[in-house]
Design a protein around this motif. Structure first.
Motif, short mmCIF file in Angstrom:
data_model
loop_
_atom_site.label_atom_id
_atom_site.label_comp_id
_atom_site.label_asym_id
_atom_site.label_seq_id
_atom_site.Cartn_x
_atom_site.Cartn_y
_atom_site.Cartn_z
N THR A 42 0.91 -0.83 -0.06
CA THR A 42 -0.19 0.08 -0.29
C THR A 42 0.80 1.24 -0.02
O THR A 42 0.37 2.35 -0.65
CB THR A 42 -1.08 0.20 1.09
N TYR A 90 -5.13 7.29 2.78
CA TYR A 90 -4.71 6.81 2.20
C TYR A 90 -4.71 4.88 2.64
O TYR A 90 -3.97 4.74 2.77
CB TYR A 90 -2.75 6.60 0.68
N THR A 91 -5.68 4.70 2.05
CA THR A 91 -6.66 2.62 2.23
C THR A 91 -7.03 2.03 1.67
O THR A 91 -6.76 2.60 0.72
CB THR A 91 -7.17 3.19 3.30
N THR A 92 -7.48 1.01 1.75
CA THR A 92 -7.58 0.27 0.70
C THR A 92 -9.16 -0.41 1.46
O THR A 92 -9.46 0.40 2.05
CB THR A 92 -6.65 -0.75 1.29
N THR A 248 -8.08 -6.01 -3.26
CA THR A 248 -7.95 -5.38 -2.71
C THR A 248 -7.82 -3.89 -3.72
O THR A 248 -7.22 -4.05 -4.95
CB THR A 248 -6.34 -5.53 -2.04
N TRP A 249 -8.56 -3.37 -2.66
CA TRP A 249 -8.48 -1.82 -3.82
C TRP A 249 -7.87 -0.66 -3.01
O TRP A 249 -7.65 0.06 -1.46
CB TRP A 249 -9.39 -1.60 -4.12
N HIS A 250 -7.14 0.63 -3.92
CA HIS A 250 -6.57 1.48 -2.85
C HIS A 250 -7.45 2.17 -3.57
O HIS A 250 -7.76 3.03 -4.09
CB HIS A 250 -5.40 2.39 -3.77
N MET A 288 -2.04 -3.37 -10.03
CA MET A 288 -2.88 -2.36 -10.07
C MET A 288 -3.20 -2.25 -11.56
O MET A 288 -2.82 -1.62 -12.74
CB MET A 288 -2.38 -0.94 -9.41
#
Length: 322
Positions: A42, A90-92, A248-250, A288
């Motif tokens: 991340t 900035y997370t997931t 997993t998305w940002h 990504m």
């Protein structure tokens, strides 16, 4: 000046400070809080965006790694930050399940945040030990069906993205396997490689090197598209399980109450960086897939969808974090 003109003048005067804040953002260095350790999957994209944004904006964007209690410490710091767009999260996918996994949080993961932009997604890959006697997803499901509860799967920790993705697979397929949580993917992979644990559903970024070296076998990509790095590995839909997708998305979030014009300006800034070929090339190396629509509306809709999806899995599987 008549009453209508006075009202119009008053509305314009009220909106002027908001518009001015959007045009002047950022007025000081921007803190991009990453609630994960430095150097991780991340942190790397976050630093790429911070580097490129620092070149384009009148102020620097500084990544600040705030770890602790999973993602709670860093997330809480942003929830309590000023509502001016100068501190961002900035997370997931982890953010979408906080409320379901942790009933007592120092913040509300929904009410205290405004989605700014969905940066991109990294699909999960269903992977087995290279000697495990299955070569397709259908064969894996059939084996688990014939031998219920006799096989284990690894994850990076209870309630984490890998755990949830594996439970999604098992529940959609109607089969059972035993969950063995580890303290991170790095701790889990040695047991997958030596055959102690036959199965792991892992983030593409982490699993690609092992698959490419022939040390594990990828059965399917949990996405609507094949991975360019694994062109021979089918998607879950191609393998007979349409709609079985996990990522997993940002995402970038701002404190709730940040003015909409500021939120829009931040989203546009991230979108411009994401549109650059150099950015796309570097993030493609991490598997990504960048989101073409960087708008806050798209980010908000995605968050609602993901929250509903994973909260359902958490309930069905009875997952708890003690």
């Amino acid at each position: 000046m008549n009453r209508r003109h006075l009202l119009g003048f008053g509305a314009a005067a009220a909106l002027a400070p908001v518009a001015a804040r959007a045009q002047s953002w950022p007025t000081q260095p921007v803190r991009l809080v990453v609630p994960f350790a430095a150097g991780g999957p991340t942190d790397i994209p976050a630093r790429l965006f911070a580097e490129e944004l620092s070149k384009a904006l009148p102020q620097r964007v500084i990544v600040e790694n705030r770890t602790g209690a999973g993602v709670v410490v860093g997330t809480d710091a942003v929830a309590k930050a000023p509502k001016d767009g100068q501190t961002l999260l900035y997370t997931t996918v982890a953010h979408s399940v906080l409320g379901a996994l942790f009933p007592r949080l120092p913040f509300d993961p929904v009410a205290d945040f405004t989605p700014v932009t969905l940066v991109g997604v990294i699909p999960m890959v269903i992977t087995v030990n290279k000697d495990f006697p299955v070569r397709t997803l259908q064969e894996l499901v059939e084996k688990l069906r014939k031998e219920p509860g006799q096989h284990d799967y690894a994850s990076s920790g209870n309630g984490g993205a890998l755990h949830l993705a594996a439970e999604l697979l098992l529940r959609r397929a109607g089969v059972r396997a035993n969950h063995v949580p580890y303290r991170g993917t790095a701790a889990a992979m040695p047991d997958v490689l030596n055959g102690t644990i036959p199965l792991i559903v892992d983030v593409a970024t982490s699993t690609l090197p092992f698959v490419q070296r022939g040390e594990t076998r990828a059965l399917a990509v949990m996405d609507s598209q094949r991975l360019p790095q694994l062109p021979d590995v089918p998607t879950t839909a191609e393998a007979g399980f349409p709609g079985l997708e996990a990522y997993t998305w940002h995402m970038v979030l701002a404190p709730s109450g940040t003015p909409a014009p500021v939120v829009d300006t931040i989203a546009q800034a991230f979108g411009k960086v994401a549109a650059e070929r150099a950015t796309q090339a570097r993030l493609a190396e991490l598997a990504m897939r960048l989101e073409p629509d960087s708008s806050p509306a798209r980010a908000a809709a995605w968050m609602v969808s993901e929250r509903a999806k994973w909260e359902g899995i958490i309930r069905e599987a009875g997952i708890r974090i003690d």
